[in-house]
Every structure is written in C-alpha cells, then in structure tokens.
Design an enzyme around this catalytic site. Structure first.
Site, short mmCIF file in Angstrom:
data_model
loop_
_atom_site.label_atom_id
_atom_site.label_comp_id
_atom_site.label_asym_id
_atom_site.label_seq_id
_atom_site.Cartn_x
_atom_site.Cartn_y
_atom_site.Cartn_z
N ASP A 1 -27.99 -11.80 -29.27
CA ASP A 1 -27.21 -11.35 -28.11
C ASP A 1 -25.77 -11.19 -28.57
OD1 ASP A 1 -29.42 -11.52 -26.49
OD2 ASP A 1 -28.96 -13.54 -25.78
N ASP B 1 -36.93 -8.57 -17.48
CA ASP B 1 -36.25 -9.85 -17.21
C ASP B 1 -36.64 -10.37 -15.83
OD1 ASP B 1 -34.63 -10.02 -19.61
OD2 ASP B 1 -33.48 -8.35 -18.80
#
Length: 531
Positions: free
Chosen positions: A231, A387
């Site tokens: 990330d 997600d």
C-alpha cells in the site's frame, strides 16, 4: 549486438526492454517497417487481444516485412501473443487472419473446471533440443493467457515444449532460428532471464548440446501464487512510503502516516525472497490526478528495472478531467501505467459503481473502464479489487443480497450474513454484495478477483474462508485471497479449504513476521504446488 523490439503500442513492453538491458544488450524499437528488415535479432512481445494486435500490425505496415523476416529464418523470439499471431487465426477474434507461419487455430481453454485465464507459474516439457533452453532444469515459468495453441496435423515440427492446464497445449515453438513462447521469460525470474539470454547470445538456435527430452512427458501443474502487496501513499512530507493499517487506518497514534519502507526497495526485497507477484495499491492523494502521478509512475518504472515477476497497480484508474479541462479516459490512464511497467491494473471503488450501473441496466454499455481496458489489453490485464464487510442478518429473507450461513455468529447471535461492497477506502457501503460485484465484473471482461475483507484486515486471524468460497464458486476467473494472514498455516489453510489460486499479504511481510520463504517451505511440506 543491438536487439530490435517490435513494440506496436499495446501493453507492458518495458519489462522486456529492461530484461534485455540487464543482460548486457542494447535495444531499440522498430519505428518503421524498414526497421524490422534491418534487425539483427527481433523480439515481438505481443500483449493484449489477438484482434487488436493484428489490427495494429496492419495499421503500422508491419505485416509484410515481418513475414519476409520470418520466412528468411532470421533470429526471432515471440512472447505470449507474439506466439499466437504466428498461427493462422484465433477464436479470440474470429475472421481475423494471423501471420499463418504455423498451421492451426488458437483456441480458448476448454476445461471448464479450471479458472480461465491461466494466470501463474507452470512447468514445461521439452520435446526437442534447442539452444533456447540450454541449461534449463525443472523451473516453473510465468503464464497469463486464456487462449492456447494445440498440437495438430501440420504443426508438429514446430513444437518445442508443451504444458498442461486441464489439457496439453503448446507452450513454445521453434523451427530454425524462429522461436516463440507462450510464457513470459521477462516475468519468470532467473529461469526466464536465462532463456532470454540464450536467445540473445545464440548464433544458431538449433545448435544445442545434450538435453533431457520428454519422450514420456509428465503432467505439469500450476503453482499456487504468493503475492506481496504494498500500500503506497504520500506521508505528510510528500514522500511515497509503504504503509499498512487496520481497516484502512494508516496513521500511528501520534498522527503520522505509518512508514514501513520505500516501495522500490521493498518490492526488490520481496522479489529476491521469492514472491510470485508484486501488487502496488496507490492510496496516496496523487490518485486524484493519475496522469500527473509522476511519483507512482516512477515507482513502477524503477521497480520494473529490478523486479522480473508480474507487477499490478491499483488506484485512480478511471476517467477524469484535469484542472485544465482536458479529459482522460480510463483507457488513457491504464495505458500510462502499462507503459511504465505494470502488467495488470486493479480497479476498486469504480468497479462497484460500474457493477451497479450494469445490474441496473441489465446489459453492457461498452463504455466502462473494465470493458475498454480488457478489449485492448485482454481480460487477464484487469483485476477487480473487492473490499467488502460483513452485514449480519437473522434470516436470508431480511435482505435481497446473497447471504451465507456463517460459523461465526454476529453480535446479537445472527447466523447469517452478506458481504457489503464498499468504496472510498472502506468508508462508504453500497447496496451491492461481493458476489454480485464479482460476477458482474467477470461478465464485463475482468480476468481476476482480488478478494479482500475489511473485517479481517490487520487481524492476523486468517483469511475469510466463507467469503472466498462464496465468490470462488460463482466465478470462472482466478481469485486472489487477501486480508487476515498472520502465520504460514493460514496460507495452507486457504489453499486447502478454498479454490483460491493465489494468496496475498502485506503487513506480516513488511514487518518480517513471516518471511515469504517460510510460506513457500510450509506449502511444500503440505504438498501444495509452489514455485
């Protein structure tokens, strides 16, 4: 010797270019038809769809000089689509003629019990001697394709290697100095670079010493992939860092962005430790203006110079209009990432909105980023990042969404739940579930599902097997399990209990709590195929 690269303007050829340079050779692009005929050695790294590739070859006037070059038995290496275009045609683009150098049609994988595309590391069986494979042992190589060529009358003399994926298919061909491979040597680590080096150094590909030939070839198997995820975002000083949070909260208690390392350095470390793929998720504010996202593009460019396994990039891949009023399509943005070194792009929040429109209309529009990108680059280039979070209900009748009966009851003893998709980094829930999103995006042309679970993120308690099984049973494209890994046993568990083709982790790798090598060793102990 200078190497000529036939870059017709589609897909990631930067990695091929970087691999050639790493091996000590110079490389130039063929910019005109005459450059093809002037080449000492020619490499054709075809990427995307068969029809699009042939259209571009004709558009640039490359077909005739390319045929002349091939018929003269001059040194040639085709990669992936560069192999498929040598055949007479492909089911991917009915009615579009290939180069016709090799007899036969390229067809879609027909085995319905396996995910298509084939994405990952598989073996090869050598059928005849070749300088191209000198020194090759039993290493696995990286494949990513939905269509394959098979041995049939008239093409037997071309077959160099075969591979199994539900059926036997041709994984490389060679006749004289003309060779091509379905796998990607530039994405196959040290083994692939060795094959590429053999081509670059050889004066005659047919001249090979003693080699072990597969007279009775054994069945090859696709390995389970271990993916390291980074990330990436800017910290308060404007520097790009790798970070990680619980349920997407990436700030320390004192308010600073958690810094777990520099993206290029970490990616190189994971490559050296044996990661099968590297995924960058761009969660920085730069994603609001992706075409000006020079820091992230530079990360890709620099990483592709040092890392020779597949790279995926997610974040900001959507259409937008910049501050000057100039409009960019999602295809424009994806193209920039591909040209900077990405092999696949990941679409998250926008995929939810696209799926909602698709479900509402009941038909494809042809205008979505998923459809546009997969049409040009192939569905294997499009990953959907899902997600979801759990929403508990007392009964399936309490919601129109797809529910499961869970082994982990809700806070009020609810025995059922559904998985609500979210956008904006998990901050906003939508009235679409994970199953609806995955199946819709597959119908629109996506080639892979990256399946996260907000409830599991940062818990180190293991993957959400119930979610993975629900989605995996409903799609025919590969699924990457994500969120929750905390120990090596979680990886063997997810592969044993679900049909996931790959497993992804971030924090445990960044903090060096669980080395990638330990995961691979554990999987081998459990009899699970790895690279």
């Amino acid at each position: 010797m200078n190497i000529t690269l036939l870059d017709y303007g589609a897909g990631n050829v930067r990695s091929v270019r970087n691999a050639i340079k790493k091996l000590g050779f110079t490389v130039t692009d063929a910019k005109t038809p005459a450059d093809i005929l002037a080449a000492e050695k020619l490499i054709f790294p075809g990427v995307g769809s068969f029809g699009s590739a042939m259209q571009r070859l004709h558009q640039f006037g490359y077909v005739e000089p390319l045929l002349e070059y091939l018929r003269a038995d001059r040194p040639f290496l085709g990669i992936c689509l560069g192999l498929q275009t040598l055949f007479e045609g492909s089911e991917e683009a009915l009615g579009v003629a290939g180069l016709g150098i090799i007899k036969g049609q390229v067809r879609r994988f027909s085995e319905t019990t396996l995910s298509v595309p084939q994405i990952g590391w598989n073996g090869i069986n050598i059928r005849k001697p070749s300088r191209l494979l000198a020194g090759f042992s039993e290493e696995k190589l990286y494949f990513v394709h939905s269509y394959r060529a098979a041995i049939e009358a008239g093409n037997e003399e071309w077959v160099l290697t075969t591979t199994n994926y539900g059926e036997e298919f041709i994984s490389s061909v060679q006749k004289g100095n003309v060779a091509a491979c379905q796998f990607h040597p530039e994405k196959s680590g040290a083994a692939g670079l060795a094959i590429l080096k053999n081509f670059l150094e050889a004066t005659d590909l047919s001249a090979a010493g003693p080699m072990e030939i597969a007279t009775n070839p054994t069945e090859t198997h696709l390995a389970k992939r271990i993916i390291a995820c980074l990330d990436v975002r800017s910290n308060d000083n404007g520097d790009l860092v790798v970070t990680k949070g619980d349920q997407y909260d990436v700030r320390e208690a004192q308010g600073e962005v958690r810094n777990l390392g520099k993206p290029v350095e970490l990616a190189r470390r994971y490559y050296e430790e044996g990661a099968d793929e590297i995924t960058f998720l761009n969660i920085t504010g730069f994603r609001d203006f992706p075409m000006k996202d020079q820091p992230m593009l530079e990360v890709l460019q620099r990483t592709s110079e040092q890392v020779f396994v597949p790279l995926t990039i997610g974040g900001g891949i959507r259409e937008f209009t910049d501050s000057t009023g100039k409009h960019y399509s999602a295809l424009d943005v994806a193209a920039e990432y591909f040209r900077s070194g990405a092999d696949k792009i990941s679409i998250g929040s926008d995929a939810v909105l696209i799926a909602e429109e698709y479900l509402k209309a009941g038909k494809k529009s042809g205008a979505s980023s998923i459809e546009q990108i997969s049409a040009v680059y192939g569905n294997q280039a499009v990953v959907i990042s899902v997600d979801p979070r759990r929403v508990y209900v007392k009964s399936p009748e309490d919601t129109p969404r797809h529910t499961i009966k869970t082994k982990f009851p809700g806070p009020n003893g609810e025995e059922y739940c559904w998985y609500q998709c979210t956008i904006k980094g998990g901050r906003e829930g939508r009235e679409v579930d994970a199953l609806e999103l995955a199946t819709s995006c597959e119908a629109l042309g996506a080639g892979e599902i990256l399946l996260n679970c907000i409830d599991k993120d940062g818990t180190n308690s293991g993957f959400d097997l119930e979610l993975i099984n629900q989605v995996r049973s409903a799609v025919s494209i590969p699924v990457i399990a994500s969120s929750g890994a905390g120990k090596v046993e979680h990886f063997s568990e997810v592969f044993a209990e679900t049909g996931a083709e790959a497993a992804l982790a971030a924090g445990i790798f960044h903090r060096q709590e669980v080395p990638i090598s330990a995961v691979k060793a554990h999987l081998r102990e459990k009899g699970i195929e790895t690279r």
